[in-house]
Design a protein around this motif. Sequence first.
Motif: not given
Length: 523
Positions: A338-362
């Motif tokens: 559970t905690v490992y998956n939470t970390l994976v989700t956190t890292m995913g949000s920090l590196t998220t990419y959206n081609a239609s958005s000007t705001s990307q993961g930090v």
Amino acid sequence: MSTVTGSTTAAISSAVATTTAAAQASVQAAAQSIISGSTNSSMDTSSLVTALVNSKTAGQAATIAAEQTADNTLISAYGTLSAGLSALQAAILPLSDGATLNTFKTTLSGTGVTATAATGAVAGSYSLNVAQVATSQVLTSAGYNASTNLASGSATMTLTVNGQSSTISLNSSNSSIAGIASAINSANDNPGVTATVVTGSDGAHLVLQSNSTGASSGISIAISDSTSTDDLNKLAVTTTAGKSISSASDLTGTDSSGNTINPSQSTISGTGWTQTQAAQDSYFTLGGVGVSSSTNAVNTALSGVTLNLTSAAVGTTQTLTVAQDTSAESSAIDNFVTVYNTLVTTMGSLTTYNASSTSQGVLLGDSTLSVIQNQLAKIVGSGVGSGTTKTTLAAIGITLQADGTLSVDDTTLNAALQNNQSAVTSLFNPTTGIAAQLDDSITNYTSSGGIIQNRTDAINSDLTSLSNQQTTLTAWQAQLTSQYTAQFTALDTLMATMNNNSQYLTQLFGGTNSAGALATNKG
């Protein structure tokens, strides 16, 4: 040199462009005041100076502010990442140190006994028969008048328990039953005796109880009183420990009168006391092996197991079962996933990419996070060992998903915990196991001198540089403000003088719509 990454560069450029455009617009608006000043209106020197200073410095100021914001955002992102890693490290601790995998539970088929298992316990089933429990000695004196002192002069009472002694001083003013009890309880070197007063129909009785159980916990009392007729002398007593127990036969015997006795119990010699409870060791058989103990909390009979005996178990036979605590293992493994998956989700949000958005993961494109992501995924995906001895998490029902998270098949996991402990033990061994590897890696990431700390230190250095740049810029803004204020104040004064001269000449010579004073007085 700024430490901002590609995901924040566009935001900085946009902020700078917007600020610069606004500054230029302000200059154009302020410039109208010069035109106004040339047409008999006062020049807005303050607005003009502010606009010109901003036009000179707005771009740099916006760049500094945007980079400071970006740096602080990065530090916050690394803080979030570090917190997630620390949470995972805490979650895997029960698996990385091997403690949970060595957790056992105990069950008993009867009553009167509880058992706890700790490190060193081994699975097994044992027949348990409790013959007697350990007790502490209790002595009760004869009844006396509560207000009567038992000593007529100076005297001493020495109490001895298991080789430890304490001597209390008594006299004709403090040797009542209550006084003696108080003196015993308050003695700094009390050998382990608690004294109480029980008042019955026949008077006040002094009751002494040893604070410890076992055959050696008997109480002996020596009295030193020169007046032989004092009742205090009756409180002398000698306790003899019972026979040591090597088998159940040592619990039964006969005295000189043919009465049945328990030879393992203490006996006393002295007429002033009744032994209301004898001092004795506990005795029981475990798996057919006789065990005696001075206490009822026995941790020497079975490795890693502590038995707690009570009188309710005397005379009973029951079964003690020691088994692997698979529920504790399952809970620890589920929590890890559970905690490992939470970390994976956190890292995913920090590196998220959206081609239609000007705001990307930090941390999109950040090499530090990429290293951590790849290393953690490699550890959980590779397993332990090599070749034919290699064991992976899949063997116990844990699989790596396409999004980097772990999935648990509870049926496979429970089957492994019940029937394939060797695989579980191999996967989570405390040296090269998956949890141990994760623990080592996380320590390297988050410790002082680790890659996260180094990255954060670099960003803080950049913030210091930006702060210095801001200080320099502020000083330059002040210099420009002073310079422009002086220049445009002089210009405003000159324009005012020119306007005054123009008005005077118009009055004198006339203008487009009027005749001047000279024209009116001509002839």
